[in-house]
Design an enzyme around this catalytic site. Structure first.
Site, PDB file in Angstrom:
ATOM      1  N   GLN A 100       0.849  -1.197   0.000  1.00  8.55           N
ATOM      2  CA  GLN A 100       0.000   0.000   0.000  1.00  8.55           C
ATOM      3  C   GLN A 100       0.883   1.245   0.000  1.00  8.55           C
ATOM      4  O   GLN A 100       1.640   1.477   0.947  1.00  8.55           O
ATOM      5  CB  GLN A 100      -0.928   0.041   1.216  1.00  8.55           C
ATOM      6  CG  GLN A 100      -1.945   1.176   1.049  1.00  8.55           C
ATOM      7  CD  GLN A 100      -2.764   1.475   2.281  1.00  8.55           C
ATOM      8  OE1 GLN A 100      -2.217   1.613   3.370  1.00  8.55           O
ATOM      9  NE2 GLN A 100      -4.082   1.598   2.116  1.00  8.55           N
ATOM     10  N   TYR A 182      -5.626  11.234   3.908  1.00  9.49           N
ATOM     11  CA  TYR A 182      -4.208  11.416   3.594  1.00  9.49           C
ATOM     12  C   TYR A 182      -4.070  12.202   2.274  1.00  9.49           C
ATOM     13  O   TYR A 182      -5.069  12.671   1.733  1.00  9.49           O
ATOM     14  CB  TYR A 182      -3.496  10.051   3.562  1.00  9.49           C
ATOM     15  CG  TYR A 182      -3.480   9.416   4.946  1.00  9.49           C
ATOM     16  CD1 TYR A 182      -2.756  10.004   5.980  1.00  9.49           C
ATOM     17  CD2 TYR A 182      -4.224   8.267   5.236  1.00  9.49           C
ATOM     18  CE1 TYR A 182      -2.766   9.471   7.266  1.00  9.49           C
ATOM     19  CE2 TYR A 182      -4.243   7.720   6.517  1.00  9.49           C
ATOM     20  CZ  TYR A 182      -3.513   8.333   7.526  1.00  9.49           C
ATOM     21  OH  TYR A 182      -3.521   7.806   8.800  1.00  9.49           O
ATOM     22  N   ARG A 229      -7.610   2.524  -3.009  1.00 11.51           N
ATOM     23  CA  ARG A 229      -8.454   2.486  -1.812  1.00 11.51           C
ATOM     24  C   ARG A 229      -9.076   3.860  -1.544  1.00 11.51           C
ATOM     25  O   ARG A 229      -8.367   4.866  -1.518  1.00 11.51           O
ATOM     26  CB  ARG A 229      -7.628   2.065  -0.597  1.00 11.51           C
ATOM     27  CG  ARG A 229      -8.492   1.914   0.646  1.00 11.51           C
ATOM     28  CD  ARG A 229      -7.733   1.352   1.824  1.00 11.51           C
ATOM     29  NE  ARG A 229      -8.587   0.399   2.529  1.00 11.51           N
ATOM     30  CZ  ARG A 229      -8.620   0.258   3.854  1.00 11.51           C
ATOM     31  NH1 ARG A 229      -7.840   0.973   4.617  1.00 11.51           N
ATOM     32  NH2 ARG A 229      -9.427  -0.616   4.409  1.00 11.51           N
ATOM     33  N   GLY A 322      -9.579  -6.105   9.085  1.00  7.89           N
ATOM     34  CA  GLY A 322      -8.461  -5.404   9.691  1.00  7.89           C
ATOM     35  C   GLY A 322      -8.150  -5.946  11.067  1.00  7.89           C
ATOM     36  O   GLY A 322      -7.292  -6.807  11.259  1.00  7.89           O
ATOM     37  N   ARG A 323      -8.904  -5.457  12.067  1.00 10.19           N
ATOM     38  CA  ARG A 323      -8.595  -5.797  13.451  1.00 10.19           C
ATOM     39  C   ARG A 323      -8.671  -7.296  13.726  1.00 10.19           C
ATOM     40  O   ARG A 323      -7.889  -7.828  14.516  1.00 10.19           O
ATOM     41  CB  ARG A 323      -9.526  -5.000  14.381  1.00 10.19           C
ATOM     42  CG  ARG A 323      -9.151  -3.515  14.401  1.00 10.19           C
ATOM     43  CD  ARG A 323     -10.262  -2.651  14.916  1.00 10.19           C
ATOM     44  NE  ARG A 323     -11.372  -2.561  13.966  1.00 10.19           N
ATOM     45  CZ  ARG A 323     -12.435  -1.800  14.140  1.00 10.19           C
ATOM     46  NH1 ARG A 323     -12.544  -1.060  15.222  1.00 10.19           N
ATOM     47  NH2 ARG A 323     -13.394  -1.761  13.226  1.00 10.19           N
TER      48      ARG A 323
HETATM   49  C1  FMN Z   1      -3.975  -0.659  13.871  1.00 11.44           C
HETATM   50  C2  FMN Z   1      -4.588  -0.193  12.574  1.00 11.44           C
HETATM   51  C3  FMN Z   1      -3.787   0.326  11.582  1.00 11.44           C
HETATM   52  C4  FMN Z   1      -4.328   0.711  10.348  1.00 11.44           C
HETATM   53  N1  FMN Z   1      -3.499   1.138   9.338  1.00 11.44           N
HETATM   54  C5  FMN Z   1      -4.003   1.406   8.102  1.00 11.44           C
HETATM   55  C6  FMN Z   1      -3.137   1.702   7.011  1.00 11.44           C
HETATM   56  O1  FMN Z   1      -1.902   1.683   7.113  1.00 11.44           O
HETATM   57  N2  FMN Z   1      -3.718   1.971   5.813  1.00 11.44           N
HETATM   58  C7  FMN Z   1      -5.082   1.981   5.644  1.00 11.44           C
HETATM   59  O2  FMN Z   1      -5.561   2.226   4.534  1.00 11.44           O
HETATM   60  N3  FMN Z   1      -5.919   1.659   6.656  1.00 11.44           N
HETATM   61  C8  FMN Z   1      -5.407   1.356   7.869  1.00 11.44           C
HETATM   62  N4  FMN Z   1      -6.255   0.968   8.881  1.00 11.44           N
HETATM   63  C9  FMN Z   1      -7.698   0.795   8.604  1.00 11.44           C
HETATM   64  C10 FMN Z   1      -7.990  -0.681   8.250  1.00 11.44           C
HETATM   65  O3  FMN Z   1      -7.420  -1.031   7.009  1.00 11.44           O
HETATM   66  C11 FMN Z   1      -9.503  -0.961   8.161  1.00 11.44           C
HETATM   67  O4  FMN Z   1     -10.077  -0.127   7.184  1.00 11.44           O
HETATM   68  C12 FMN Z   1     -10.215  -0.721   9.488  1.00 11.44           C
HETATM   69  O5  FMN Z   1      -9.516  -1.350  10.554  1.00 11.44           O
HETATM   70  C13 FMN Z   1     -11.640  -1.272   9.435  1.00 11.44           C
HETATM   71  O6  FMN Z   1     -11.639  -2.675   9.223  1.00 11.44           O
HETATM   72  P1  FMN Z   1     -11.987  -3.693  10.439  1.00 11.44           P
HETATM   73  O7  FMN Z   1     -13.316  -3.267  10.989  1.00 11.44           O
HETATM   74  O8  FMN Z   1     -12.034  -5.047   9.788  1.00 11.44           O
HETATM   75  O9  FMN Z   1     -10.899  -3.546  11.451  1.00 11.44           O
HETATM   76  C14 FMN Z   1      -5.738   0.613  10.131  1.00 11.44           C
HETATM   77  C15 FMN Z   1      -6.544   0.108  11.167  1.00 11.44           C
HETATM   78  C16 FMN Z   1      -5.999  -0.294  12.373  1.00 11.44           C
HETATM   79  C17 FMN Z   1      -6.895  -0.881  13.431  1.00 11.44           C
END
Ligand code: FMN
Length: 423
Positions: A100, A182, A229, A322-323
């Protein structure tokens, strides 16, 4: 299982994905202070190679594009060499991984800019309502420097070079991070883009930076290996636009001309990295997905049932987690077999080190620890002896053989026994 199951394979351009789960991009702050990927990262990503596709954490395209410590980059040869080990480890497990590509724009701060001056952005409009966090301080965001036309050309070239380096480093493709307030999102939203030139004004003008960037990246990497994205509904980090539906309908429809690998949409329930209330003017994911002619990934608050529903409804081809992927290295296997999920621990998300990064157990590691624990409880195994034995081993090697979780649990067990015997 029907053809459209989360667990069926998917043809993404020339890549065959083993299933339709995607590990969403997740910043974890485990690179070196110079942005070089580490051995911990090699293990972390290899542990999660069961995903159909891994999208790496945000990887900055230049030193100016960074906001937080220990974020990896793709702007020098040392980083390429280290990423090669990470991508090799993922491929060794039969996985696929995209990088990414990231530039934070006005979310950076003069304290981390190479020249010590405020960061670059489309317009000199600072972020209101949020603070820049750099341990232990919370600082107000600064009024950014406006990118000149020449500056815009330079940043676009940095993206193109980073994309070429990503392929050189063994990535299967790249994702352009145009979400979460961003740099690219700052160009898209009218609140942060108040330019009078061809990069500001109408949605078409505000999307010009993204299109020129994709054209440039496309000269180094086939567009069929490039994803984008977007977070159409998010207002996180002051990402304001008076008509998000009109803006993103335009952006998504206009992306069709590039012949991209996929469009990755963040669901309206998500504000950056957390779950939030859905805004009244949220843009329905279905509406945008229908405007795009290629594969669609959706991410945000998904579980097995909701992910399956998105695929069955034809809204998405792939679903990002994600999480839950942070806490469950073998998430696809757990979802497929209905196994319980480990809960994520927020405390260790950005904490650095192995704990909460490569210590979450897979099903086999969990089972191995359960056996060891029963033997300890039955008195046939000494916790202290086993602790001494495992502690003597190299933690990285131990992680590779799947024993780091046991060591971690053992430490907690012995500490709690010691505390209990003292009280
Ligand atoms: C610890 C953490 C770091 C993240 N870092 C990024 C990132 O580097 N780039 C990005 O596009 N989204 C980032 N996100 C957002 C996740 O990609 C995702 O959109 C978000 O966690 C929602 O998905 P989930 O409900 O399955 O966790 C991050 C989320 C978390 C929790």
């Amino acid at each position: 299982m029907s053809n459209s199951s989360l667990f069926s394979t998917f043809q993404l351009g020339t890549l065959e994905l083993r299933n339709r789960t995607v590990m969403a991009p997740l910043t974890r702050s485990r690179a070196t202070p110079d942005g070089v990927p580490t051995e911990l990262m090699e293990i972390y990503y290899a542990q999660r190679a069961g995903a159909g596709l891994i999208i790496s954490e945000g990887v900055v395209v230049s030193p100016q594009g960074v906001a937080y410590p220990r974020v990896p980059g793709l702007y020098n040869d040392e980083q390429i060499a280290a990423w090669r080990r990470v991508t090799g480890a993922v491929h060794g497990q039969g996985g696929k991984i995209f990088a990414q590509l990231w530039h934070v724009g006005r979310q950076s701060h003069s304290s981390v800019q190479p020249d010590g001056l405020p960061p670059f952005a489309p317009s000199p409009v600072r972020i209101e309502g949020y603070q820049y966090y750099r341990k232990p301080d919370r600082l107000p965001y600064e009024t950014p420097r406006q990118l000149s036309r020449e500056g815009i050309r330079k940043v676009i070239e940095q993206y193109a070079q980073a994309a070429a380096r990503a392929v050189d480093a063994g990535f299967d493709g790249v994702e352009i991070h145009a979400a979460n307030g961003y740099l690219i999102d700052q160009f898209l939203n009218s609140g942060s883009n108040q330019r009078w030139d061809e990069y500001g004004g109408s949605p078409a003008n505000r999307a010009r930076f993204l299109h020129e960037l994709l054209d440039a990246v496309g000269t180094r990497v086939p567009p069929s290996l490039v994803g984008v994205r977007l977070s159409p509904s998010s207002t996180w980090m002051d990402a304001f636009d008076e008509d998000k539906t009109a803006l993103h309908s335009h952006v998504v429809a206009s992306l069709n001309r590039h012949g991209l690998a996929y469009l990755h949409l963040v669901e309206p329930e998500i504000a950056g990295s957390i779950t939030a209330d859905v805004a009244a003017d949220a843009v329905p994911t279905e509406k945008l997905a229908a405007l795009f002619h290629g594969p669609v990934i959706v991410t945000g608050e998904h579980n097995l049932a909701s992910a399956q529903q998105r695929i069955e409804d034809g809204v998405a081809d792939l679903v990002g987690f994600g999480r839950t992927f942070i806490a469950n290295p073998d998430l696809p296997e757990r979802l497929r077999t209905g196994a319980p999920l480990n809960p994520p621990e927020k405390r260790t998300f950005y904490a650095g080190g192995a704990e909460g990064y490569i210590t979450y157990p897979s099903l086999t590691e969990g089972a191995r620890w359960a056996e060891l624990r029963s033997a300890i409880e039955a008195g046939t195994l000494s916790a202290e002896d086993l602790l001494a034995e495992l502690s003597a081993r190299n933690p990285v090697e131990l992680a590779r053989s799947g024993g780091l979780h046991s060591l971690h649990q053992l430490r907690e067990l012995v500490t709690s026994q010691t505390t209990a015997s003292r009280t």
